[in-house]
Design an enzyme around this catalytic site. Structure first.
Site, PDB file in Angstrom:
ATOM      1  N   LYS A 165       0.868  -1.176   0.000  1.00 55.72           N
ATOM      2  CA  LYS A 165       0.000   0.000   0.000  1.00 55.72           C
ATOM      3  C   LYS A 165       0.908   1.231   0.000  1.00 55.72           C
ATOM      4  CE  LYS A 165      -1.792   2.955   2.095  1.00 55.72           C
ATOM      5  NZ  LYS A 165      -1.710   4.444   1.839  1.00 55.72           N
ATOM      6  N   GLU A 241       9.317   1.278  11.290  1.00 60.00           N
ATOM      7  CA  GLU A 241      10.387   2.276  11.167  1.00 60.00           C
ATOM      8  C   GLU A 241       9.687   3.626  11.202  1.00 60.00           C
ATOM      9  OE1 GLU A 241      12.231   5.183   9.837  1.00 60.00           O
ATOM     10  OE2 GLU A 241      12.466   4.189   7.887  1.00 60.00           O
ATOM     11  N   CYS A 275      13.370  10.744   7.606  1.00 65.58           N
ATOM     12  CA  CYS A 275      13.209  10.391   9.022  1.00 65.58           C
ATOM     13  C   CYS A 275      14.481  10.591   9.831  1.00 65.58           C
ATOM     14  CB  CYS A 275      12.714   8.953   9.147  1.00 65.58           C
ATOM     15  SG  CYS A 275      13.729   7.773   8.223  1.00 65.58           S
ATOM     16  N   GLU A 372       9.404  15.999  15.450  1.00 62.68           N
ATOM     17  CA  GLU A 372       9.830  15.766  14.074  1.00 62.68           C
ATOM     18  C   GLU A 372       9.032  16.695  13.157  1.00 62.68           C
ATOM     19  OE1 GLU A 372      10.846  11.953  11.346  1.00 62.68           O
ATOM     20  OE2 GLU A 372       8.802  12.019  12.119  1.00 62.68           O
TER      21      GLU A 372
END
Length: 474
Positions: A165, A241, A275, A372
């Site tokens: 996906k 992750e 990331c 983040e």
């Protein structure tokens, strides 16, 4: 079906350079996920893929890699149009890395084996490593090609079947990869791509009772939902992750020009949508002022614009939502007392372009120092001692990666062993290789991508025990 499903619903995918619609894409939902899972289950239970030798699987994967290499330019164009990524980087780094990943795991496919065990008493044991089953891969929008194959390659090598996906923001290259998989000879049902939204297609995949594992890359918030869905359904395996807030620690003995260059790349590469972006830069007080001056000068020289332009360093943010999020965090920085040194504004009248932005006087309690952001925002902070640097670097809920710049080997060893992160770069940054495991500590997730460790995520270990009679030795 090594291809994509075509449901009746559709959604638009837009070009972040100009906010215009590129095309419409099939919007998969729960029924489409059901169809894809059934196809994958049939391919697993009665198809050729898990019953081939590892050598045969590897040969098909090699052909798949060759086809991607042949179509590298088209694939790079798709990721640039769909994701705002710099075209030259897509073509020269991202797509070659996908090819490298496939070939690495193709070479590993015939080297999966168990162990012979010496048991207590008149028994012999051995282990088998079997394909885990039907896998659900959910990939993000920041590296749509690389992360497709970070997940798909080891799962294919292990003999699993799967549903991918892709992110709704960047579905186009995933559809092309499905097409090329068919051409490479990957059997029907082994690699299925379902485009759609996380809240529908992604949720259906995570909660499906006939999916054996979900591998997810994305935000920590969504990672929680993935784990919850897995627990509430069939207790499927999960690997995650997730987010990061990477510290880059620069010591007084560092080469100043190298450190500035490295820190800019760490923070602004891929418009900060990565990331492991080195968004927290800690500079020792002896070189701090000179570092700040050079950093601001270099940031002002970075070119933001059309990612197809070879002179451009930074393209647009992925979409309006992310664009507005980054601008909101820039305002947080101003309001919480950080000093804006450069940037902080939008570029142009169309598209989602933001200037490379540097703040000073940041601390770990500010939103820009702890959250983040996923945008081109760098926070500069000063430190005195090694102990202070380690403490500050670890003052985060994340633990995906960290960087250290020093010419002192003892400092490099001490700090790399003290910082709580899954990957430590010393005098370098963003060095990824298929042979090197990658994954996080703390709320950055668990389970390793890349390296031979990644194949183990897609295998079950079965123990076989049998008696032995009249053996001359035990």
């Amino acid at each position: 079906m090594a291809n994509s499903l075509t449901p009746s619903l559709t959604f638009e995918t837009k070009d972040p350079r100009n906010e215009e619609v590129i095309t419409v894409v099939a919007e998969g939902d729960k029924d489409d996920i059901d169809s894809a899972v059934k196809a994958a289950r049939t391919a697993l239970d009665s198809g050729a893929w898990p019953r081939m030798s590892g050598y045969e699987r590897g040969r098909i994967m090699m052909k798949y890699a060759d086809l991607i290499e042949e179509h590298a330019e088209e694939l790079a164009i798709l990721d640039t149009i769909d994701g705002g990524k710099v075209f030259s980087i897509c073509k020269n780094i991202d797509i070659p890395h996908t090819v490298h990943l496939l070939r690495y795991y193709a070479g590993a496919a015939d080297k999966i084996h168990g162990e012979t065990l010496k048991l207590l008493g008149e028994f012999q044991g051995y282990t088998l490593k079997e394909p885990l089953g039907v896998i659900g891969h959910i990939i993000p929008w920041n590296f749509p090609s690389t992360l497709f194959f970070v997940k798909v390659s080891p799962a294919l090598a292990a003999g699993c079947t799967m549903i991918v996906k892709p992110a709704e923001q960047t579905p186009l290259s995933a559809l092309y990869y499905a097409h090329l998989a068919k051409q490479a000879g990957i059997p029907d049902g082994v690699l299925n791509v379902v485009t759609g939204f996380g809240s529908t297609a992604g949720a259906a995949l995570c909660s499906h009772m006939d999916v054996d594992k979900v591998s997810f890359t994305g935000s920590t918030e969504v990672g929680r939902l993935v784990m919850e869905a897995a627990a509430k359904s069939n207790l499927k395996h999960v690997s995650l992750e997730l987010g990061g807030k990477t510290p880059l620690i620069i010591f007084d003995d560092a080469d100043l020009d190298m450190a500035v260059n490295l820190s800019q790349n760490a923070a602004f590469f891929n418009k900060g949508e990565i990331c492991v972006a080195g968004s927290r830069v800690y500079v020792q007080e002896g070189i701090y002022d000179a570092f700040v001056e050079k950093s601001v000068e270099m940031a002002k020289s970075r070119v933001v614009g059309d990612p197809f332009n070879s002179e451009v360093h930074q393209g647009p943010q992925i979409d309006k939502k992310q664009f507005e999020k980054v601008l909101k965090y820039i305002e947080y920085g101003k309001n919480e007392g950080a000093t804006l040194l450069t940037g902080g504004k939008t570029c142009g009248d169309k598209g989602y372009f933001i200037e490379p932005t540097i703040f000073a006087d940041v601390n770990e309690n500010m939103k820009i120092g702890k959250d983040e952001i996923f945008g081109p925002v760098l926070s500069l902070m000063k430190f005195k001692t090694i102990e202070e640097a380690i403490e500050k670097a670890n003052a985060t809920r994340y633990g995906l990666a960290a960087g250290i710049i020093t010419n002192n080997l003892n400092i490099a060893h001490r700090v790399s062993r003290s910082v709580q992160a899954g990957t430590i770069w010393i005098n370098c940054f963003f060095v990824f290789d298929p042979s090197c495991p990658f994954g996080g500590y703390k709320m950055s997730g668990f389970g390793k991508d890349q390296g031979l460790d990644a194949i183990e995520k897609y295998l079950n270990v079965k123990s076989i025990i049998t008696p032995i009679y009249s053996s001359p030795w035990l």
